[in-house]
Design an enzyme around this catalytic site. Sequence first.
Site, short mmCIF file in Angstrom:
data_model
loop_
_atom_site.label_atom_id
_atom_site.label_comp_id
_atom_site.label_asym_id
_atom_site.label_seq_id
_atom_site.Cartn_x
_atom_site.Cartn_y
_atom_site.Cartn_z
N ASP A 264 52.56 -12.81 -11.18
CA ASP A 264 53.41 -12.09 -10.24
C ASP A 264 54.81 -12.69 -10.22
OD1 ASP A 264 53.76 -10.19 -7.87
OD2 ASP A 264 54.22 -12.12 -6.95
N GLU B 168 49.64 -8.76 -15.33
CA GLU B 168 50.33 -9.92 -14.78
C GLU B 168 49.66 -11.21 -15.24
OE1 GLU B 168 52.46 -8.52 -10.63
OE2 GLU B 168 50.39 -9.21 -10.54
#
Length: 237
Positions: free
Chosen positions: A55, A126
């Site tokens: 992230d 991610e």
Amino acid sequence: MTLQYPRRQKQLQSLVQKLGLPEQSRIQWQLLDLALTHSTVSATANYEQLEFVGDAVVRLATAVFLLERHPDLPVGEFSALRSVLVSDRILAQLAASYQLERYLLVSDSALNDKLGQESRLADAFEAVLAALYLSTQTLELVRPCLDHHFRQLVAEILSDPARQNYKAALQEWSQAHYKMLPEYRVMQAESAHSDAQRFTAEVWLRDERLGQGSGRSIKAAEQAAAQVAFAAVSERP
């Protein structure tokens, strides 16, 4: 170091090729394997921690890309663009473009959860970006997976007055004109024709229905309704 299982090693090498990375890239294959392991396969050895790192990695890569390619944009524009580029919707699209689901180890029960597909793909992507970052401690392997997609996406977003965030654009319009926020009314379909129509949202302002839209999640349905509404109010004098 390669993996113990030649078949899995070959699968991951195929993915790396699809990502456009050199064959001799300094990849930690164990990390990449972990990045593609869902929690329904292992409660402890899964991608959740890597997704947490990823992230931050994708936000950093996006910020650097925007600064390099569009140095004249104000910070507010940077923020608006980045919020779209790092959204689950976009990350899931990128994951799908690389056929990431083919390499993801996941239980049948999770695969049957179509509503969670977008989130699952975005999270796994991610995690993959985190594995690539941690392999070199740089963005060397990350940016080739993102930059060519971002160039096209940013051009599309900059040509859109709402910057593809129609809820925010509609809210700004309603506050400017009426000092009020629009109201969203969401209904869940009892028997939708597809998962993409699972939720239906209507957006209302001053007892007027401005738009309606459907989506596989409440958030997606509201965004679809806001898009219709924003297009309608933008044509008003």
